[in-house]
Enzyme design. Structure first.
Site, short mmCIF file in Angstrom:
data_model
loop_
_atom_site.label_atom_id
_atom_site.label_comp_id
_atom_site.label_asym_id
_atom_site.label_seq_id
_atom_site.Cartn_x
_atom_site.Cartn_y
_atom_site.Cartn_z
N TYR A 89 29.30 -25.42 -53.24
CA TYR A 89 30.28 -26.45 -53.57
C TYR A 89 31.46 -26.50 -52.61
CZ TYR A 89 28.01 -26.84 -58.17
OH TYR A 89 27.11 -27.03 -59.17
N ARG A 93 15.94 -30.28 -62.12
CA ARG A 93 16.08 -28.86 -62.41
C ARG A 93 16.76 -28.70 -63.77
NH1 ARG A 93 20.59 -24.72 -60.13
NH2 ARG A 93 19.84 -22.89 -61.25
N ASN A 108 23.20 -22.62 -54.29
CA ASN A 108 24.22 -23.42 -54.96
C ASN A 108 25.48 -23.37 -54.11
OD1 ASN A 108 22.29 -23.42 -56.96
ND2 ASN A 108 23.55 -22.43 -58.51
N ASP A 135 27.95 -26.99 -79.11
CA ASP A 135 27.12 -27.17 -80.31
C ASP A 135 26.28 -28.45 -80.23
OD1 ASP A 135 28.33 -24.89 -81.18
OD2 ASP A 135 29.31 -25.78 -82.93
N HIS A 143 19.84 -19.21 -67.46
CA HIS A 143 21.07 -19.79 -66.93
C HIS A 143 22.23 -19.42 -67.87
CE1 HIS A 143 22.87 -23.23 -64.38
NE2 HIS A 143 23.87 -22.69 -65.05
N GLN A 162 24.62 -26.23 -71.48
CA GLN A 162 25.58 -27.26 -71.07
C GLN A 162 25.21 -28.66 -71.54
OE1 GLN A 162 25.65 -25.45 -66.83
NE2 GLN A 162 27.61 -26.48 -67.03
N ASN A 178 19.70 -17.90 -62.63
CA ASN A 178 20.71 -18.70 -61.95
C ASN A 178 21.97 -17.88 -61.66
OD1 ASN A 178 21.91 -21.44 -61.17
ND2 ASN A 178 23.42 -20.69 -62.66
N GLU A 179 22.40 -17.90 -60.41
CA GLU A 179 23.67 -17.33 -59.96
C GLU A 179 23.94 -15.92 -60.48
OE1 GLU A 179 27.00 -19.92 -60.45
OE2 GLU A 179 26.11 -21.53 -59.27
N GLU A 224 22.24 -26.64 -56.24
CA GLU A 224 23.44 -27.23 -56.85
C GLU A 224 24.41 -27.64 -55.75
OE1 GLU A 224 25.56 -25.22 -59.99
OE2 GLU A 224 23.70 -24.55 -60.95
N HIS A 275 32.39 -19.72 -81.05
CA HIS A 275 32.58 -19.76 -82.50
C HIS A 275 33.55 -18.69 -82.99
CE1 HIS A 275 28.38 -21.82 -82.77
NE2 HIS A 275 29.35 -22.69 -82.56
#
Length: 497
Positions: free
Chosen positions: A342, A108, A340, A83, A153, A50, A197-198, A407, A70
């Site tokens: 939200y 993190r 995490n 990219d 991740h 990310q 992660n997750e 998160e 791609h």
């Protein structure tokens, strides 16, 4: 001579400007009620694909997100890709200075498996990848910021996906080998680890088209991938426990995620049961094998998936079984629970989704309360009371484990009003977190997602989670603090007294 002097002065000015980090906005907030226990850790967060960019630099190999963006660019908003992303591969020192300016005590981040081992197989590590992460960690420590590392991740090396990825049981031992090398390479400096992660989010790439590798094996791919992810987590934990803990003295945590499920009508027993079932299919699916008293998957999950599988004509359950040895390996394979969180959804009883599917298996219909404040992301609504209820559920279900919020954050756009909502979100969610701690939840730290805007998977760069705005149209990827960064700065200062 005058002309050359002016040119030289201009060049020097541009260079000096490039080294100057942005300043926090001069805006004051009332944070007097946001008082946390002494020693509470405030942290920022990011993930390799990310933010890093440098997708084919320094010997890095191809991962499943490289392949997806791609070969099928239209699946991402505006044909965006990672990219370059935030170009942290080249600008990490600037990013770390920005963390320090806000006041974060920890950061993190995740390791790119393909940057360390380009084809995924654990042979000789890529020296440029090792150098990059050593430099990154050293820069954090030099600035008084502790590293928290996610070993994986979502950016699986493509060669491993070509042999089945997380559906192939061999991935468990391959990941264990990878984790061992990571501990060897960085464990003397890193004391906080999250192997994966997750796990539930990883499953969407196998059971739907909402993430790489987009296999859409609904009702089957989710369960098979998570089964192997859990065993890989336990493998990484046991390797640390046996080979590294006594010398490195770190912690390894299990990561849980997803929206907490609330009953649509709290006075309706069926809705209450539906919400509980939903939470067992979300948090219990990942948490129960590790934190549950009996290990294994939640009983209600086993009952519902086994029954549905039989009704659909399958000769065996679509939800795999652990062996007795695997159950014992999984039980207790976490030093702290990495959460995490939200937002929330509502639930009532009813069948929905494809046949087969995890949605149909749990026999609930999800919805939202139209009074909840919406964000730029349709899945993220402001439901602060759900944060406390999530922590209360985990406290009850898993005997009050030590928790680190890894998160939490708000999805906005570039509209200034969205940062006002982000500020509202942060204040309200932190207030509920404090209330949960006062109730008895053992929460020791908080990771804000995210330090800066980044590549948000299929949303590309349209969804903004950052305390800093990133200009993705600028080759320099200029960062600018939002007002919400000043809010965090003031919260951290107040709790450092």
């Amino acid at each position: 001579m005058i002309g050359k002097s002016l040119i030289l002065a201009f060049v020097v000015l541009r260079v000096s400007q490039a080294k100057v980090n942005p300043k926090l906005p001069d805006v004051k907030f009332n944070v007097s009620t946001l008082i946390f226990p002494k020693g509470f850790i405030f942290s920022s967060a990011s993930a390799s694909y990310q933010v890093e960019g440098g997708w084919n630099e320094g010997g890095k190999g191809e991962n499943i997100w490289d392949r997806l963006v791609h070969t099928n660019p239209s699946v991402v908003a505006n044909n965006d890709n990672g990219d370059v992303a935030c170009d942290t591969y080249h600008k990490y020192k600037e990013d770390i200075q920005n963390m320090k300016t806000i006041g974060f005590q920890m950061h993190r981040f995740s390791l790119s498996w393909s940057r360390l081992f380009p084809d995924g197989f654990v042979t000789k590590p890529n020296p440029d990848g090792v150098r990059f992460y050593n430099d990154f960690i050293d820069e954090l420590l030099k600035n008084g910021i502790k590293p928290m590392v996610s070993i994986y991740h979502w950016d699986l090396p493509q060669p491993l996906q070509d042999m089945g990825g997380w559906l192939n049981p061999l991935i468990v031992d391959i990941f264990g080998d990878y984790a061992r090398e990571v501990y060897k390479l960085f464990g003397k400096k890193v004391k906080w680890w999250i192997p994966i992660n997750e796990p539930m989010s990883i499953s969407t790439g196998y059971g739907s088209v909402h993430g790489a590798p987009m296999l859409n094996l609904h009702g089957i791919g989710e369960y098979l991938s998570v089964h192997n992810v859990l065993l890989a987590h336990a493998k990484a934990y046991r390797i640390y426990d046996k080979e590294f803990r006594s010398s490195q003295k770190g912690k390894v945590g299990l990561n849980l995620s997803d929206q907490f499920v609330l009953p649509k009508n709290a006075s309706n027993p069926e809705d209450v049961a539906a919400a509980e079932r939903g939470n067992q299919f979300v948090f219990g699916w990942i948490g129960h094998p590790v934190y549950g008293k009996g290990g294994d998957y939640p009983a209600v999950m086993r009952e519902y998936v086994d029954r549905k599988s039989k009704e659909e004509g399958y000769k065996q359950s679509r939800l795999p079984y652990f062996s007795k040895e695997e159950i014992e390996t999984l039980k207790g394979s976490s030093d702290y629970l990495a959460l995490n969180h939200y937002s929330c959804v509502l639930a009532t009883t009813g069948a929905t989704g494809e046949t087969p599917s995890i949605s149909r298996d749990q026999n609930i219909i999800k919805s939202i309360d139209e009074s909840w404040t919406k964000s730029h992301c349709d899945w993220l609504l402001i439901v602060p009371e759900g944060f406390k209820k999530t922590l209360r559920w985990l406290r009850r279900e898993y005997d009050n484990p030590e928790i680190f919020i890894t998160e939490n954050g708000f999805c906005g756009s570039d509209n200034e009003d969205d940062d006002k909502l982000r500020i509202e979100y942060i204040k309200k969610y932190l207030s509920e977190l404090i209330a949960a701690i006062k109730e008895g939840s053992k929460v020791i730290g908080y990771n804000h997602w995210s330090l800066m805007d980044n590549f948000e998977w299929l949303d590309g760069y349209t969804s903004k989670f950052g305390l800093m705005r990133v200009d993705f149209k600028d080759p320099n990827r200029t960062r600018t603090f939002r007002n919400s960064a000043s809010l965090f700065n003031q919260i951290i200062k107040q709790n450092s007294k």
